[in-house]
Design an enzyme around this catalytic site. Structure first.
Site, PDB file in Angstrom:
ATOM      1  N   ARG A 239       0.728  -1.008   0.110  1.00 17.90           N
ATOM      2  CA  ARG A 239       0.035  -0.008  -0.345  1.00 17.90           C
ATOM      3  C   ARG A 239       1.260   1.071   0.042  1.00 17.90           C
ATOM      4  O   ARG A 239       1.982   1.438   0.598  1.00 17.90           O
ATOM      5  CB  ARG A 239      -0.548   0.427   1.305  1.00 17.90           C
ATOM      6  CG  ARG A 239      -1.951   1.118   1.285  1.00 17.90           C
ATOM      7  CD  ARG A 239      -2.269   1.153   2.712  1.00 17.90           C
ATOM      8  NE  ARG A 239      -3.634   2.378   2.432  1.00 17.90           N
ATOM      9  CZ  ARG A 239      -4.718   3.567   1.507  1.00 17.90           C
ATOM     10  NH1 ARG A 239      -5.167   2.552   0.143  1.00 17.90           N
ATOM     11  NH2 ARG A 239      -4.877   4.317   2.027  1.00 17.90           N
ATOM     12  N   VAL A 240       0.318   1.594  -0.844  1.00 13.87           N
ATOM     13  CA  VAL A 240       1.686   3.653  -0.769  1.00 13.87           C
ATOM     14  C   VAL A 240       0.091   4.549  -0.073  1.00 13.87           C
ATOM     15  O   VAL A 240      -0.840   4.420  -0.819  1.00 13.87           O
ATOM     16  CB  VAL A 240       1.466   3.785  -2.168  1.00 13.87           C
ATOM     17  CG1 VAL A 240       2.002   5.508  -2.052  1.00 13.87           C
ATOM     18  CG2 VAL A 240       2.387   3.272  -2.761  1.00 13.87           C
ATOM     19  N   HIS A 241       0.356   4.924   1.049  1.00 19.12           N
ATOM     20  CA  HIS A 241      -0.571   5.590   1.930  1.00 19.12           C
ATOM     21  C   HIS A 241      -0.387   6.654   2.579  1.00 19.12           C
ATOM     22  O   HIS A 241       1.067   7.345   1.870  1.00 19.12           O
ATOM     23  CB  HIS A 241      -0.388   5.012   3.333  1.00 19.12           C
ATOM     24  CG  HIS A 241      -1.282   5.087   3.859  1.00 19.12           C
ATOM     25  ND1 HIS A 241      -3.008   4.755   3.791  1.00 19.12           N
ATOM     26  CD2 HIS A 241      -1.679   6.230   4.831  1.00 19.12           C
ATOM     27  CE1 HIS A 241      -3.391   5.748   4.758  1.00 19.12           C
ATOM     28  NE2 HIS A 241      -2.662   6.947   5.677  1.00 19.12           N
ATOM     29  N   CYS A 244      -2.744  10.855   6.611  1.00 19.46           N
ATOM     30  CA  CYS A 244      -3.956  12.059   7.275  1.00 19.46           C
ATOM     31  C   CYS A 244      -2.967  12.070   8.390  1.00 19.46           C
ATOM     32  O   CYS A 244      -4.164  11.310   9.172  1.00 19.46           O
ATOM     33  CB  CYS A 244      -5.005  11.583   6.541  1.00 19.46           C
ATOM     34  SG  CYS A 244      -6.744  12.326   7.324  1.00 19.46           S
ATOM     35  N   ARG A 288      -4.418  16.074   1.030  1.00 24.67           N
ATOM     36  CA  ARG A 288      -4.357  16.011  -0.642  1.00 24.67           C
ATOM     37  C   ARG A 288      -2.991  16.436  -1.013  1.00 24.67           C
ATOM     38  O   ARG A 288      -3.258  17.156  -1.933  1.00 24.67           O
ATOM     39  CB  ARG A 288      -5.587  16.327  -1.461  1.00 24.67           C
ATOM     40  CG  ARG A 288      -6.313  14.783  -0.924  1.00 24.67           C
ATOM     41  CD  ARG A 288      -7.500  15.095  -1.793  1.00 24.67           C
ATOM     42  NE  ARG A 288      -8.920  14.543  -1.641  1.00 24.67           N
ATOM     43  CZ  ARG A 288     -10.133  15.150  -1.667  1.00 24.67           C
ATOM     44  NH1 ARG A 288     -10.265  16.072  -2.341  1.00 24.67           N
ATOM     45  NH2 ARG A 288     -11.380  14.664  -0.995  1.00 24.67           N
ATOM     46  N   ASP A 326      -7.813  18.128  -6.068  1.00 23.42           N
ATOM     47  CA  ASP A 326      -5.811  16.879  -5.615  1.00 23.42           C
ATOM     48  C   ASP A 326      -4.498  17.769  -5.741  1.00 23.42           C
ATOM     49  O   ASP A 326      -4.468  17.755  -6.686  1.00 23.42           O
ATOM     50  CB  ASP A 326      -6.289  15.613  -5.616  1.00 23.42           C
ATOM     51  CG  ASP A 326      -5.405  15.184  -4.760  1.00 23.42           C
ATOM     52  OD1 ASP A 326      -4.140  15.251  -4.490  1.00 23.42           O
ATOM     53  OD2 ASP A 326      -5.908  13.645  -4.352  1.00 23.42           O
ATOM     54  N   ARG A 328      -1.629  16.037  -5.009  1.00 21.86           N
ATOM     55  CA  ARG A 328      -1.009  15.131  -4.491  1.00 21.86           C
ATOM     56  C   ARG A 328      -0.223  14.162  -5.527  1.00 21.86           C
ATOM     57  O   ARG A 328       1.238  13.886  -5.640  1.00 21.86           O
ATOM     58  CB  ARG A 328      -1.888  13.855  -4.224  1.00 21.86           C
ATOM     59  CG  ARG A 328      -1.928  14.003  -2.618  1.00 21.86           C
ATOM     60  CD  ARG A 328      -2.453  12.499  -2.127  1.00 21.86           C
ATOM     61  NE  ARG A 328      -4.033  12.958  -2.871  1.00 21.86           N
ATOM     62  CZ  ARG A 328      -4.431  11.619  -2.052  1.00 21.86           C
ATOM     63  NH1 ARG A 328      -4.085  11.068  -1.493  1.00 21.86           N
ATOM     64  NH2 ARG A 328      -5.956  11.297  -2.931  1.00 21.86           N
ATOM     65  N   SER A 350      -4.937  -0.418  -2.647  1.00 19.59           N
ATOM     66  CA  SER A 350      -5.707   1.082  -2.805  1.00 19.59           C
ATOM     67  C   SER A 350      -6.571   0.757  -3.782  1.00 19.59           C
ATOM     68  O   SER A 350      -7.057  -0.137  -4.997  1.00 19.59           O
ATOM     69  CB  SER A 350      -4.289   1.085  -3.226  1.00 19.59           C
ATOM     70  OG  SER A 350      -4.964   3.156  -3.625  1.00 19.59           O
TER      71      SER A 350
END
Length: 415
Positions: A239-241, A244, A288, A326, A328, A350
């Site tokens: 997972r690329v997180h 937050c 984001r 967004d 990101r 994801s």
């Protein structure tokens, strides 16, 4: 008088020292590539724009101004070498494969030993260590029997053994510009103007092609054997997180960030215990990449708008405040995967279409996509997940229709 108050101010918009080592991005060896020198102790050696430590460079300035840190301090790198070897991999010598981090950044003490011995102040931009991570949801999974401690990867307390790497951003500006489809000149000008002119070399020193931006980096958590990440025969769960803070740290239920993060950790542990390897990449892109202040303003706007908090208006309210949905922009995200030598992700935890497109677009194969189970979605986060699925996020289930998106599913501010 502290050394912070002595000497003349050194402007950075003129030519640097003639002895600064050149950087040949994408060279096959560290020696041919050259060291990244962003320290300020010997300015004649500097061959990049900016300084090490990203946004923490400002705290270094405070320490110097307060007389708590000598400008001349040099890091003692004794016994700081990585606990696990990463690379080198073929991607390290492909100029277009990695443009936002220094692939040799963890091995400075070894590959640039001669330069260090000669007095050059070269700092690592990557550190690799081992740790136990303790997450309440993992301990709960152990208590419920979903996870079984093996005494090697997972312990009865719920602690998991990981190899982790901290990575500072190192941008090769020509490559970053190419990723975003703009000219290097336009990128440099935008960076210069949008940082209030903090780095004049962006527009006055075209010979300096590497920039150490004042932003947060990323942390890699590896469950299992790190070398297995580069072996496409070993099943990789990843997972690329994106950061937050409100959810990841404090458990705010307006979004699915923490549930997805902890679900991914559980999936990574299971995968590693079954003979595979797990990977979580945690990137500092709060809200984001809009920032937490903007994110909270958007929360207020969503909750106060006529008709209540609906998925139909989810992205619109963000754009009204921030001007963009967004920031990101996942174009740079696959670099860390390339640094790890990854060729295939067997199970990508994801639902994000942007992350999936960026990963596969970088040449990495993706097999199964793992969505977030419905029972892990907080009630107040239903607005977010419905909006994202309707916008193209992966789901094995039904996509909400227009009527469903218009329903107010988020709480009011005082509920």
């Amino acid at each position: 008088m502290s050394d912070a108050a002595t000497g003349h101010i050194r402007l950075t918009s003129h030519s640097g020292g003639s002895g600064a080592p050149p950087i040949h991005w994408g060279a096959p060896t560290a020696a041919e590539r050259g060291p990244v020198i962003g320290t300020t102790t010997t300015r004649a050696d500097r061959n990049v724009i900016g300084t090490h430590s990203g946004s923490y460079g400002v705290y270094r300035a405070l320490a110097v101004a307060a007389g708590k840190l000598s400008r001349q301090h040099r890091a003692d790198l004794t016994d700081t070498t990585p606990t696990d070897t990463v690379g080198p991999f073929p991607q390290w010598s492909e100029p277009d494969a990695i443009v936002s981090l220094d692939p040799w950044g963890a091995t400075v003490a070894d590959v640039f030993a001669a330069d260090l011995a000669a007095g050059r102040d070269i700092r690592p931009t990557i550190a690799v260590t081992k740790a136990h991570v303790i997450v309440p949801e993992i301990a709960d999974a152990v208590a419920r029997g979903r996870l079984v401690p093996d005494g090697r990867l997972l312990f009865p307390s719920g602690a998991a053994l990981v190899t982790k790497a901290a990575i500072e951003p190192v941008w090769y500006l020509p490559g970053v510009a190419q990723r975003f489809g703009c000219s290097e000149a336009d990128l440099r000008r935008a960076l210069f103007e949008e940082t209030g002119g903090m780095y004049p070399e962006l527009v006055t020193r075209s010979d300096l092609e590497v920039f150490l931006p004042p932003i947060g980096g990323q942390t890699v958590y590896i469950f299992g054997t790190p070398a297995d990440l580069a072996d496409p025969r070993v099943e990789l769960t990843a997972r690329v997180h994106d950061e937050c803070n409100g959810s990841d740290v404090f458990g705010s239920d307006i979004c699915t960030c923490r549930p997805y993060l902890t679900h991914a950790i559980e999936e990574c542990i299971v995968g590693a215990q079954n003979g595979g390897v797990g990977l979580v990449v945690y990137s500092r892109k709060e809200g984001r990449a809009l920032g937490e202040v903007t994110k909270f303003l958007v929360y207020n706007a969503r909750k106060r708008q006529e008709g209540g908090d609906t998925a139909e208006m989810y992205f619109t309210r963000t754009e009204c405040v921030a001007g963009v949905q967004d920031m990101r922009f996942q174009e740079l995200m696959p670099d860390v995967l390339q640094w790890l030598g990854i060729k295939k992700i067997h199970r990508l935890v994801s639902m994000s279409d942007m992350k999936y497109d960026a990963i596969t677009g970088s040449g990495i194969e993706v097999g199964e996509r793992v969505d977030l189970p419905d029972d892990l979605i907080p009630a107040d986060a239903r607005v977010e997940i419905d909006a994202k699925i309707a916008a193209g996020y992966f789901t094995p289930g039904a996509v909400p229709d227009a009527d469903e998106l218009r329903k107010a599913k988020g709480r009011s501010l005082d509920a």
